[in-house]
Design an enzyme around this catalytic site. Structure first.
Site, mmCIF file in Angstrom:
data_model
loop_
_atom_site.group_PDB
_atom_site.id
_atom_site.type_symbol
_atom_site.label_atom_id
_atom_site.label_comp_id
_atom_site.label_asym_id
_atom_site.label_seq_id
_atom_site.Cartn_x
_atom_site.Cartn_y
_atom_site.Cartn_z
ATOM 1 N N ASN A 98 0.358 -1.255 -0.220
ATOM 2 C CA ASN A 98 -0.323 0.318 -0.030
ATOM 3 C C ASN A 98 1.285 1.410 -0.326
ATOM 4 O O ASN A 98 0.912 2.625 0.883
ATOM 5 C CB ASN A 98 -1.137 -0.469 1.602
ATOM 6 C CG ASN A 98 -0.411 -0.153 2.470
ATOM 7 O OD1 ASN A 98 0.846 -0.580 2.691
ATOM 8 N ND2 ASN A 98 -1.060 0.394 3.348
ATOM 9 N N ASP A 338 2.607 -5.379 11.597
ATOM 10 C CA ASP A 338 2.157 -4.599 10.665
ATOM 11 C C ASP A 338 2.764 -2.566 11.249
ATOM 12 O O ASP A 338 1.578 -2.387 11.910
ATOM 13 C CB ASP A 338 0.910 -4.910 11.194
ATOM 14 C CG ASP A 338 -0.388 -4.337 10.577
ATOM 15 O OD1 ASP A 338 -0.068 -3.405 9.440
ATOM 16 O OD2 ASP A 338 -1.608 -3.610 11.342
HETATM 17 ZN ZN LIG Z 1 -4.880 -4.174 7.628
#
Ligand SMILES: [Zn+2]
Length: 463
Positions: A98, A338
Site C-alpha cells: 500500500n 504490522d
Molecule cells: Zn491491515
C-alpha cells in the site's frame, strides 16, 4: 556499500533454535559470515547459564510491515525501515504494497529493491504484491508478472479484498502460481464505517463509535467460504488472514484448519498484549487487565492517545487472551508487527481522525518477552512465532535456507540480553515513525547484535 562478513564468537549464552525445537546453554562461532559452529553445553559446562541472560536466536522474520516508500517517505523509507528492523532483531521483512504508487506491477518492486540495495542494509527485503490494480478493489493486478518477479504473496492490506468474486479469482490465480497466499485484511466495511474503537464498555464511556467484532468475524467467514470453494478446483490455493484480533475469528480459523483448509493466520504483539483500556489511559498488559479500568486505579496515561488507533482496533481482554491462546496452540502461525509508521501530523489530531497504525518493529521482541516473563508464553514459542512460523509462509522465496541455527549456513542471528531493559523513546527508535504507545515505558530484552546474511545489521552502541 555492503559491510564485511562477520567474525564472531559467543560463549556461555542461551541458544534458542525453534527449527530443532530446542533451547539451552551453548556457544556459537561465526567465521566469514558463516555460522561455523553451534555447540550445545551440558552438565558442568552449562552451570550458571540460563534463559535470563544473553540469548542467541535466529534472526526474526516479519511477514507484514509497511515501509511507506515510494510515496510517503516522511513517515518511513526503505532505509529507515530496514534500520528499525535490524534494531528489533529482524533479518527479513515483507513489505506491504500500500505504497504510492501501489506495488501492483514489477517496476514498483524493482524500485524498493533498489532502495534496499542503496541503503547498504543486509536485512532481506521481500514484498507482497497488490491483489488489485491500485488496491482499488476492481481489477486484478498483474498477478502472474508479480509472482515471476518474486513477491511472497498478494494483499490489498490497509483495505480488505472487498469483492468476493475478485477474492475468488485471486485465490485461484495465485494458487496456480506456485501456491502464493492471498493475505487478507479481514474487515467488512459496512460494519466498520466510521468506527473508532472496539465496541464495548471502554468505547461507550469514552464516547467513541464502536467497531464490532462482527466486522472482522464476518469477513473471515466469507474468506473461508470462498477458499473452500476455490480449493476444490485449485488445490494450490492458499489464504492467509493477517492481524486477526477477535476470539471468534481465531476460532473460525482453528475449525477451518481442523477441516484441512489451506488457511494460515497471524496475530500482532499489540493485539495480544494491549487492550482497549489503554485508550482510557491504562498501561498494563492484557493478562493483568480488568473489566473496568476506572475502578481500580489503573489509569496512568492520557486518554485518547492516537498512537493506540490501529486497524483492527485494540480489543477487550478476552480477545487478547484468544490471540495468545491461538499462538500457543498453533492456530496462529506467526507473529507479525504490522509496523505502520506515521508522521506526527497524521497522529496529532482527534482520535477518530488519526491514521491507523503502530510503529512496531523495534518493540515486538520486548512485548513478547513481557508475555514470557509473565509465564503466559514459552520463550521457544515466542521465538518460533518470529522465525520458523513466518518462514513457513514464505513458500521458499527467502534467500535463507531455514530459520534455525544450522551449522554451515549464512549467519542470520539476533543476540539480546534479557536481563537488560531499555526505555522506549523517540530517539531510541530508528524508525521515522515515533507513533508507539510504549513511549516512556521500559521493555526487557535489549538487542545487542543483529547479523543478517552474514553481515552486521545492528550493534548496540555499548555492546
Ligand atoms: Zn491491515
Amino acid at each position: 556499500m555492503t559491510g564485511p562478513q562477520v567474525d564472531l564468537e559467543i560463549s556461555r549464552a542461551w541458544l534458542v533454535d525453534p527449527t530443532a525445537g530446542r533451547e539451552g546453554p551453548g556457544e556459537i562461532v561465526v567465521r566469514g559470515g558463516i555460522l561455523e559452529a553451534v555447540t550445545w553445553l551440558s552438565d558442568a559446562e552449562a552451570d550458571g547459564i540460563g534463559p535470563d541472560g544473553i540469548v542467541i536466536a535466529p534472526g526474526f522474520i516479519d511477514f507484514h510491515v509497511h515501509l511507506r516508500e515510494p510515496g510517503n517517505e516522511d513517515a518511513e523509507t526503505v532505509a529507515t525501515g530496514l534500520a528499525a528492523a535490524a534494531h528489533g532483531g529482524f533479518t527479513t521483512v515483507c513489505a506491504m504494497p500500500n505504497t504510492d504508487p501501489a506495488l501492483d506491477e514489477p517496476s514498483v518492486l524493482a524500485r524498493i529493491r533498489a532502495a534496499a540495495a542503496a541503503s547498504g542494509s543486509p536485512v532481506e527485503l521481500l514484498a507482497h504484491g497488490a491483489v488489485t490494480t491500485g488496491r482499488a478493489g476492481e481489477q486484478l493486478s498483474a498477478i502472474g508478472e508479480l509472482a515471476d518477479a518474486g513477491v511472497v504473496g498478494f494483499s490489498d492490506d490497509g483495505s480488505p479484498v472487498r469483492s468476493a468474486p475478485i477474492l475468488r479469482s485471486a485465490l485461484a490465480y495465485a494458487g496456480a502460481m506456485g501456491g502464493l497466499p492471498i493475505v487478507d485484511h479481514a474487515e467488512e466495511p459496512s460494519l466498520t464505517a466510521g468506527a473508532e474503537a472496539n465496541e464495548g464498555y471502554v468505547a461507550t464511556v469514552l464516547g467513541l463509535r464502536g467497531w464490532p467484532a462482527a466486522g472482522e468475524d464476518s469477513a473471515v467467514g466469507r474468506d473461508l467460504a470462498v477458499l473452500a470453494d476455490v480449493v476444490r478446483d485449485v488445490p494450490g490455493a492458499r489464504l492467509h488472514l493477517t492481524h486477526l484480533s477477535t476470539a471468534r475469528a481465531l476460532e473460525l480459523v482453528r475449525q477451518a484448519k481442523a477441516h484441512g483448509l489451506p488457511v494460515t493466520c497471524d496475530v500482532t504483539p499489540h493485539h495480544l498484549a494491549f487492550t482497549d483500556e489503554w485508550l482510557a489511559g491504562a498501561r498494563r498488559w492484557a493478562w493483568e487487565a480488568s473489566d473496568d479500568p476506572w475502578s481500580d486505579g489503573a489509569l496512568v496515561g492520557p486518554p485518547y492517545a492516537t498512537s493506540l488507533r490501529v486497524n483492527p482496533p485494540l480489543r477487550a481482554r478476552g480477545d487478547a487472551a484468544a490471540c495468545l491462546e491461538a499462538l500457543l496452540d498453533g492456530t496462529a502461525d506467526a507473529v507479525v508487527t504490522d509496523h505502520a509508521p506515521h508522521t506526527e501530523v497524521d497522529k496529532a489530531v482527534e482520535f477518530g481522525l488519526a491514521a491507523n497504525g503502530i510503529s512496531g518493529l523495534e518493540t515486538a521482541l520486548g512485548v513478547l518477552l513481557a508475555a514470557v516473563d509473565a509465564g503466559r508464553l514459552p520463550l521457544l514459542r515466542a521465538i518460533g512465532a518470529l522465525t520458523v512460523g513466518p518462514m513457513s509462509l514464505l513458500a521458499g522465496r527467502s534467500r535463507r535456507a531455514a530459520a534455525g541455527l544450522a551449522e554451515g549456513s549464512k549467519a542470520n542471528l539476533v543476540v539480546f540480553d534479557r536481563s537488560a531493559s531499555w526505555t522506549v523513546t523517540p530517539e531510541s527508535l530508528a524508525s521515522r515513525g515515533k507513533n508507539s504507545p510504549l513511549l516512556g515505558m521500559d521493555l526487557t530484552g535489549r538487542v545487542l547484535l543483529t547479523v543478517a546474511d552474514g553481515r552486521l545489521a545492528y550493534e548496540a552502541p555499548d555492546a
